[in-house]
Motif scaffolding. Structure first.
Motif, mmCIF file in Angstrom:
data_model
loop_
_atom_site.group_PDB
_atom_site.id
_atom_site.type_symbol
_atom_site.label_atom_id
_atom_site.label_comp_id
_atom_site.label_asym_id
_atom_site.label_seq_id
_atom_site.Cartn_x
_atom_site.Cartn_y
_atom_site.Cartn_z
ATOM 1 N N ASP A 89 -23.999 3.468 40.237
ATOM 2 C CA ASP A 89 -22.619 3.760 39.899
ATOM 3 C C ASP A 89 -22.579 4.740 38.723
ATOM 4 O O ASP A 89 -23.043 4.405 37.629
ATOM 5 N N PRO A 90 -22.032 5.939 38.911
ATOM 6 C CA PRO A 90 -22.045 6.935 37.826
ATOM 7 C C PRO A 90 -21.346 6.458 36.562
ATOM 8 O O PRO A 90 -21.805 6.731 35.447
ATOM 9 N N ASP A 91 -20.221 5.743 36.694
ATOM 10 C CA ASP A 91 -19.499 5.260 35.520
ATOM 11 C C ASP A 91 -20.319 4.227 34.753
ATOM 12 O O ASP A 91 -20.356 4.238 33.516
ATOM 13 N N LEU A 92 -20.997 3.338 35.482
ATOM 14 C CA LEU A 92 -21.814 2.329 34.818
ATOM 15 C C LEU A 92 -23.046 2.957 34.181
ATOM 16 O O LEU A 92 -23.469 2.551 33.092
ATOM 17 N N ALA A 93 -23.622 3.955 34.849
ATOM 18 C CA ALA A 93 -24.767 4.646 34.251
ATOM 19 C C ALA A 93 -24.360 5.319 32.942
ATOM 20 O O ALA A 93 -25.091 5.271 31.942
ATOM 21 N N ALA A 94 -23.167 5.923 32.930
ATOM 22 C CA ALA A 94 -22.675 6.555 31.706
ATOM 23 C C ALA A 94 -22.426 5.511 30.616
ATOM 24 O O ALA A 94 -22.727 5.739 29.434
ATOM 25 N N PHE A 95 -21.880 4.367 31.007
ATOM 26 C CA PHE A 95 -21.639 3.303 30.024
ATOM 27 C C PHE A 95 -22.958 2.807 29.426
ATOM 28 O O PHE A 95 -23.055 2.583 28.209
ATOM 29 N N LEU A 96 -23.965 2.622 30.268
ATOM 30 C CA LEU A 96 -25.260 2.169 29.761
ATOM 31 C C LEU A 96 -25.827 3.155 28.749
ATOM 32 O O LEU A 96 -26.387 2.747 27.717
ATOM 33 N N ILE A 98 -31.695 5.799 34.883
ATOM 34 C CA ILE A 98 -31.766 6.679 36.047
ATOM 35 C C ILE A 98 -30.538 6.421 36.896
ATOM 36 O O ILE A 98 -30.316 5.291 37.351
ATOM 37 N N GLU A 99 -29.737 7.459 37.111
ATOM 38 C CA GLU A 99 -28.553 7.327 37.955
ATOM 39 C C GLU A 99 -28.926 7.666 39.389
ATOM 40 O O GLU A 99 -29.398 8.765 39.683
ATOM 41 N N GLY A 100 -28.725 6.709 40.285
ATOM 42 C CA GLY A 100 -29.037 6.955 41.683
ATOM 43 C C GLY A 100 -29.317 5.676 42.425
ATOM 44 O O GLY A 100 -29.336 4.574 41.850
ATOM 45 N N ASP A 101 -29.535 5.807 43.715
ATOM 46 C CA ASP A 101 -29.819 4.681 44.596
ATOM 47 C C ASP A 101 -31.300 4.305 44.474
ATOM 48 O O ASP A 101 -32.174 5.173 44.571
ATOM 49 N N ALA A 102 -31.560 3.031 44.281
ATOM 50 C CA ALA A 102 -32.942 2.574 44.090
ATOM 51 C C ALA A 102 -33.817 2.829 45.305
ATOM 52 O O ALA A 102 -35.052 2.824 45.195
ATOM 53 N N LEU A 103 -33.213 3.069 46.449
ATOM 54 C CA LEU A 103 -34.001 3.359 47.651
ATOM 55 C C LEU A 103 -34.364 4.835 47.761
ATOM 56 O O LEU A 103 -35.200 5.206 48.581
#
Length: 291
Positions: free
Chosen positions: A88-95, A111-116
């Protein structure tokens, strides 16, 4: 999304309140997007302990699905370095904002992106509250790395991972997970531990990598063979091997059936041990003309 704790000193690692993190992030979980945030302090505090009690290497911990950072905070309290993957881009930015000090000190990478899809770092351990919709795929991306794992799953999935032959839960998942590691369910987790509560119970699984107690000629073929046979678990092995060549890739399944032990061919997959599967897969590799 609201700002992080910029006006105050950064909280000490391990002391952030999960409800306060949700409030600062300005988000609510969304079941439609597979978002259920773990907010029970007691469960959060115990998760790193399941790694430390087996003396897992804490030099570089990987967390899949960081959310608002409640577990990230606990991991930073015990690990040298943490890498978080958050789609989630918003959550990645918050982290990045909430844990700016840890990032600046090179103790945290987001790391912003899908774990797969993303490139995973060379981690020493993973402790994660996985998104349930992709938990199986993520788990089987992590298991071949031969690292200890402490992962949250739906309880039914967790019990299937750890199941023994002859039980109702035993299946492809049990054999495949056990091919890479010892698997144990260490804690059930009720829906109320999450915000919003999921519709199912959850459980924490711990895996410890080890070599299997059998040999196979090719890992991918072995796992495909097991997957194929379990699609017809109600059939005898004789029929299951014959009927699933399109999945296992066998060119001559009849040759496998003719060469295999008669008693084994009369069993059903749910009663076949991993070692017996390995023996049969080895035979299939030798005489079944796999493609």
């Amino acid at each position: 999304m609201t700002g992080g704790p910029a006006d105050d000193a950064a909280p000490t690692a391990g002391e952030r309140d999960p409800d306060a993190l949700l409030a600062r992030a300005g988000v609510r979980g969304d079941p439609a997007r597979d978002q259920h945030f773990l907010v029970d302090d007691r469960v959060l505090d115990r998760l790193p302990g399941y790694a430390t009690e087996i003396d897992a290497d804490l030099r570089h911990v990987l967390e899949i699905g960081g959310g608002t950072g409640a577990l990230t905070d606990r991991l930073l309290a015990v690990a040298d370095r943490v890498t978080v993957v958050e789609r989630d881009p918003d959550l990645a930015a918050f982290l990045r904002e909430e844990f700016a000090d840890a990032i600046r000190d090179h103790r945290l990478t987001v790391i912003e992106g899908d774990a797969l899809d993303v490139d995973l770092p060379d981690f020493s351990l993973s402790v994660s509250n996985l998104p349930y919709g992709a938990s199986s795929e993520i788990a089987f991306r992590l298991l071949p790395h031969d690292r200890p794992l402490v992962l949250m799953f739906q309880q039914e999935f967790a019990e299937r991972m750890a199941a023994e032959p002859g039980t109702d839960e035993y299946g492809r998942l049990s054999v495949t997970a056990g091919h890479y590691a010892d698997v144990e369910v260490v804690e059930p987790v009720p829906p109320g531990a999450f915000s919003p509560p999921p519709a199912v119970d959850s459980a924490v699984v711990r895996t410890r990598p080890r070599d299997p107690e059998y040999d196979v000629p090719n890992d991918d073929f072995f796992l495909d063979f097991v997957t194929a046979v379990f699609t017809q678990r109600r059939k005898t092995m004789r029929n299951a091997v014959r009927n699933t060549a399109h999945i296992s890739g066998l060119g001559d399944p009849d040759a496998v059936v003719d060469a295999a032990d008669e008693d084994l061919m009369g069993m059903r997959a749910g009663n076949v041990t991993p070692a017996q599967f390995a023996e049969l897969a080895t035979l299939a590799w030798e005489v079944g003309e796999p493609t």
